[in-house]
Design a protein around this motif. Structure first.
Motif, PDB file in Angstrom:
ATOM      1  N   VAL A 120       0.826  -1.199   0.000  1.00 21.48           N
ATOM      2  CA  VAL A 120       0.000   0.000   0.000  1.00 21.48           C
ATOM      3  C   VAL A 120       0.867   1.259   0.000  1.00 21.48           C
ATOM      4  N   GLN A 121       1.955   1.247   0.749  1.00 25.89           N
ATOM      5  CA  GLN A 121       2.824   2.431   0.822  1.00 25.89           C
ATOM      6  C   GLN A 121       3.396   2.786  -0.554  1.00 25.89           C
ATOM      7  N   LEU A 122       3.812   1.792  -1.306  1.00 30.95           N
ATOM      8  CA  LEU A 122       4.369   2.048  -2.636  1.00 30.95           C
ATOM      9  C   LEU A 122       3.288   2.550  -3.582  1.00 30.95           C
ATOM     10  N   ALA A 123       2.094   1.989  -3.470  1.00 33.01           N
ATOM     11  CA  ALA A 123       0.972   2.449  -4.298  1.00 33.01           C
ATOM     12  C   ALA A 123       0.630   3.906  -3.973  1.00 33.01           C
ATOM     13  N   CYS A 124       0.743   4.295  -2.718  1.00 31.43           N
ATOM     14  CA  CYS A 124       0.460   5.682  -2.331  1.00 31.43           C
ATOM     15  C   CYS A 124       1.506   6.643  -2.897  1.00 31.43           C
ATOM     16  N   VAL A 125       2.760   6.242  -2.916  1.00 32.24           N
ATOM     17  CA  VAL A 125       3.804   7.072  -3.530  1.00 32.24           C
ATOM     18  C   VAL A 125       3.498   7.255  -5.014  1.00 32.24           C
ATOM     19  N   GLN A 126       3.121   6.168  -5.676  1.00 28.50           N
ATOM     20  CA  GLN A 126       2.740   6.240  -7.093  1.00 28.50           C
ATOM     21  C   GLN A 126       1.535   7.161  -7.284  1.00 28.50           C
ATOM     22  N   ALA A 127       0.544   7.065  -6.395  1.00 29.95           N
ATOM     23  CA  ALA A 127      -0.657   7.894  -6.516  1.00 29.95           C
ATOM     24  C   ALA A 127      -0.331   9.380  -6.353  1.00 29.95           C
ATOM     25  N   ILE A 128       0.556   9.703  -5.438  1.00 29.91           N
ATOM     26  CA  ILE A 128       0.959  11.105  -5.269  1.00 29.91           C
ATOM     27  C   ILE A 128       1.639  11.599  -6.539  1.00 29.91           C
ATOM     28  N   ARG A 129       2.506  10.787  -7.115  1.00 31.64           N
ATOM     29  CA  ARG A 129       3.158  11.182  -8.377  1.00 31.64           C
ATOM     30  C   ARG A 129       2.130  11.396  -9.480  1.00 31.64           C
TER      31      ARG A 129
END
Length: 169
Positions: free
Chosen positions: A2-11
């Protein structure tokens, strides 16, 4: 994760491209740098986020500004890194200074897995996942971080004592 997906979503929320793209939005031939005149290129980070264009330092700084406030919620520890980029034509000589590239690096809690977030290279090589790539792979084949940690505030960089919530039971 989930943390990596959130970084991607912010980008994905940022309308920000690099100088590797032309006015048509396509990558330039051979990584040639170009300036798209209708895209913002100044000193206001909020304007970069809604139609900006920049080099690695700029795009990393914009991403850092939008990721930084979410660190505690996401359980990540972000660092701004600089160093050496292994590019085509690389002559096998690594140098500490001057650095030729900047990117973000972050650890995820509680595993303390280490990842890199390289917006500039991701834009140039969209087939690669360079926004949330395991650092051990990136530092072996793509990047060399110099030993100088960039400061994001006046706080000293130090190792934190583990908290009880950092340990799996």
């Amino acid at each position: 994760k989930v943390q990596l997906a959130c970084v991607q979503a912010i980008r994905n929320c940022l309308d920000l491209i690099t100088f590797q793209r032309g006015a048509d939005g396509k990558l330039t031939k051979g990584g040639q740098h170009t300036r798209v005149r209708n895209r913002y290129c100044g000193n206001e980070i909020e304007l970069f986020s809604i139609g900006g264009q920049g080099h690695c330092h700029t795009v990393s700084s914009v991403m850092a500004a939008f990721l930084y406030p979410w660190q505690d919620v996401l359980g990540i520890d972000m660092r701004y890194r600089g160093g050496f980029c292994f590019s085509p034509g690389y002559d096998k000589k690594v140098q500490e200074s001057p650095e030729n590239h900047q990117w973000l690096e972050f650890s995820v809690r509680p595993s303390m897995g280490l990842y890199t977030c390289d917006l500039y290279r991701q834009d140039g090589w969209p087939s690669q996942d360079l926004l949330t790539a395991p650092a051990h792979d990136i530092y072996q084949h793509w990047l060399y971080p110099h030993c100088k940690l960039m400061m994001l505030s006046g706080k000293k960089v130090r190792a934190a004592e583990p908290e009880i919530t950092d340990i799996d039971e």
